[in-house]
Design an enzyme around this catalytic site. Structure first.
Site, PDB file in Angstrom:
ATOM      1  N   PRO A   1       0.845  -1.203  -0.025  1.00 32.20           N
ATOM      2  CA  PRO A   1      -0.031   0.035  -0.016  1.00 32.20           C
ATOM      3  C   PRO A   1       0.825   1.204  -0.027  1.00 32.20           C
ATOM      4  O   PRO A   1       1.957   1.357   0.667  1.00 32.20           O
ATOM      5  CB  PRO A   1      -0.702   0.102   1.159  1.00 32.20           C
ATOM      6  CG  PRO A   1      -0.374  -1.276   1.935  1.00 32.20           C
ATOM      7  CD  PRO A   1       0.757  -2.005   1.272  1.00 32.20           C
TER       8      PRO A   1
ATOM      9  N   SER B   1       7.744   3.692  -1.568  1.00 33.43           N
ATOM     10  CA  SER B   1       8.545   4.761  -2.495  1.00 33.43           C
ATOM     11  C   SER B   1      10.122   4.151  -2.768  1.00 33.43           C
ATOM     12  O   SER B   1      10.473   4.320  -3.689  1.00 33.43           O
ATOM     13  CB  SER B   1       8.513   6.249  -2.154  1.00 33.43           C
ATOM     14  OG  SER B   1       8.996   6.312  -0.762  1.00 33.43           O
TER      15      SER B   1
ATOM     16  N   ASP C   1      15.484   2.402   4.001  1.00 38.15           N
ATOM     17  CA  ASP C   1      14.454   2.124   3.362  1.00 38.15           C
ATOM     18  C   ASP C   1      15.205   1.398   2.007  1.00 38.15           C
ATOM     19  O   ASP C   1      14.828   0.459   1.655  1.00 38.15           O
ATOM     20  CB  ASP C   1      13.585   3.300   2.941  1.00 38.15           C
ATOM     21  CG  ASP C   1      12.723   3.257   3.995  1.00 38.15           C
ATOM     22  OD1 ASP C   1      13.151   3.053   5.180  1.00 38.15           O
ATOM     23  OD2 ASP C   1      11.493   3.855   4.013  1.00 38.15           O
TER      24      ASP C   1
HETATM   25  O1  PMV Z   1       7.694   5.835   6.346  1.00 37.26           O
HETATM   26  P1  PMV Z   1       8.569   5.468   5.370  1.00 37.26           P
HETATM   27  O2  PMV Z   1       8.848   3.847   4.815  1.00 37.26           O
HETATM   28  O3  PMV Z   1       9.117   6.433   4.406  1.00 37.26           O
HETATM   29  O4  PMV Z   1      10.008   5.530   6.177  1.00 37.26           O
HETATM   30  C1  PMV Z   1      10.543   6.521   6.773  1.00 37.26           C
HETATM   31  C2  PMV Z   1      11.778   6.427   7.781  1.00 37.26           C
HETATM   32  C3  PMV Z   1      12.182   7.563   8.633  1.00 37.26           C
HETATM   33  O5  PMV Z   1      13.478   7.152   9.634  1.00 37.26           O
HETATM   34  C4  PMV Z   1      11.063   8.265   9.155  1.00 37.26           C
HETATM   35  C5  PMV Z   1      13.045   8.385   7.382  1.00 37.26           C
HETATM   36  C6  PMV Z   1      14.295   7.951   6.998  1.00 37.26           C
HETATM   37  O6  PMV Z   1      14.694   8.305   5.785  1.00 37.26           O
HETATM   38  O7  PMV Z   1      15.209   6.867   7.433  1.00 37.26           O
END
Ligand code: PMV
Length: 326
Positions: free
Chosen positions: A80, A88, A130
């Site tokens: 999702p 992303s 990520d």
């Molecule tokens: O919500 P997501 O899947 O984009 O994860 C973001 C994770 C953070 O630590 C908040 C930002 C990052 O770039 O590490």
């Protein structure tokens, strides 16, 4: 002609603090973003003209890495979007990997590096958690120090992230998706403002960093009770940073009594929680009853992969020899 596929991820410990160079642990999940690539009269995504407004990640990757004949992309995903599960990052990894492959330069590491640049340029501040997790698969630990099983080191604006392989743990995890979008750039900016003006916020970020190292020990020893406790504590620290929401807390309330521990995962605000449990069906029911979308997940051992479907067509497009556009 060519399909690039990358997994979702869940951050077990350390989101937000990792942006400031603290450690984090992420596992890749058995849900994927598949990107099919084929030649076209003009660059497009899912039948629409490739644009920065609608296709930020693919457009950025295309601009960074491609100067050959026009390409069309078709997405098909079981992740999702804006759910805190790295959709992303998986899209960035798939787009980057496909383009690198066409340039004869595809590797796990080059995918992780270039996909991080794509996310960084599109989102502003970001860590490579990520994108590295999606490119590598399995599980990773990101830390300021070099430890065993180092995969690669990535840095930006003086922050250094050493990315390590960790053996994927056999955990029963349930994701509870709130259906409310989690917008990473907004949550990261919110934490940055707080961090810049408050010593308490900076201490909270430090506390998250220490907790991650305890999390690694618990993970390695398979101590589910300790892992659960640390997840709950990590969530409380994220609450101090202001990134939880009533939707996330409602799903935690539902899953908590049936789990070792629960926390939001990813940027927060909306998105998803994860619950560590030995009663996945009951947790799924409880989440569903409170209006969330539950799914049990397992770790994916496969990171970004490429499958060639039409070699003849591919031969007309490949740019021979290495040599980056940038
Ligand atoms: O919500 P997501 O899947 O984009 O994860 C973001 C994770 C953070 O630590 C908040 C930002 C990052 O770039 O590490």
């Amino acid at each position: 002609m060519l399909v690039a596929s990358s997994p979702a991820k869940a951050i077990l410990f350390g989101e937000h603090a990792v942006v400031y160079g603290k450690p984090a642990i992420a596992i890749s999940l058995d849900r994927r973003m598949n990107l099919t690539v084929f030649p076209a009269a003009e660059p497009e995504v899912d039948g629409g003209k490739l644009s920065m407004r609608k296709h930020r990640y693919v457009k950025q990757a295309y601009g960074d890495l491609w100067n050959g004949l026009s390409l069309a992309f078709r997405t098909s995903s079981t992740i999702p979007s804006a759910s805190g599960l790295g959709s992303s990052a998986a899209l960035s990894c798939s787009a980057v990997a496909a383009l690198l492959f066409l340039r004869g330069m595809f590797s796990e590491e080059s995918t992780a590096r270039r996909a991080f640049e794509v996310e960084y340029n599109v989102q502003g501040r970001a860590s490579p958690t990520d994108t590295s997790c999606s490119a590598h698969g399995s599980a990773i630990m990101v830390s300021p120090r070099e430890e065993e099983d180092l995969l690669w080191t990535i840095s930006a604006l003086g922050t250094v992230w050493n990315v390590h392989h960790i053996e994927p743990p056999e955990l029963k995890l349930v994701v509870g998706y709130t259906k409310k979008p989690s917008i990473t750039s907004i949550q990261v900016e919110k934490v940055r403002n707080y961090y810049n003006r408050s010593g308490f916020a900076r201490e909270t970020i430090d506390d998250i960093g220490s907790l991650v190292m305890d999390g690694l020990k618990a993970l390695r020893s398979g101590d589910l009770v300790k892992l659960g406790e640390l997840m709950d504590r990590n969530h409380s620290l994220l609450t101090i940073l202001g990134v939880t929401s009533k939707e996330l807390d409602k799903l935690r309330d539902a899953a908590g009594p049936l789990s070792f521990g629960t926390k939001l995962t990813g940027a927060g605000g909306g998105g998803s929680i994860i619950a560590l449990t030995d009663r996945p069906e009951q947790v799924c029911d409880a989440i569903r009853k409170r209006g969330g979308v539950p799914f049990a997940v397992t770790t994916s051992r496969t990171g970004t992969s490429i499958e060639v479907r039409d070699q003849d067509m591919l031969d007309t497009l490949i740019i021979p020899g290495p040599g980056e556009k940038n």
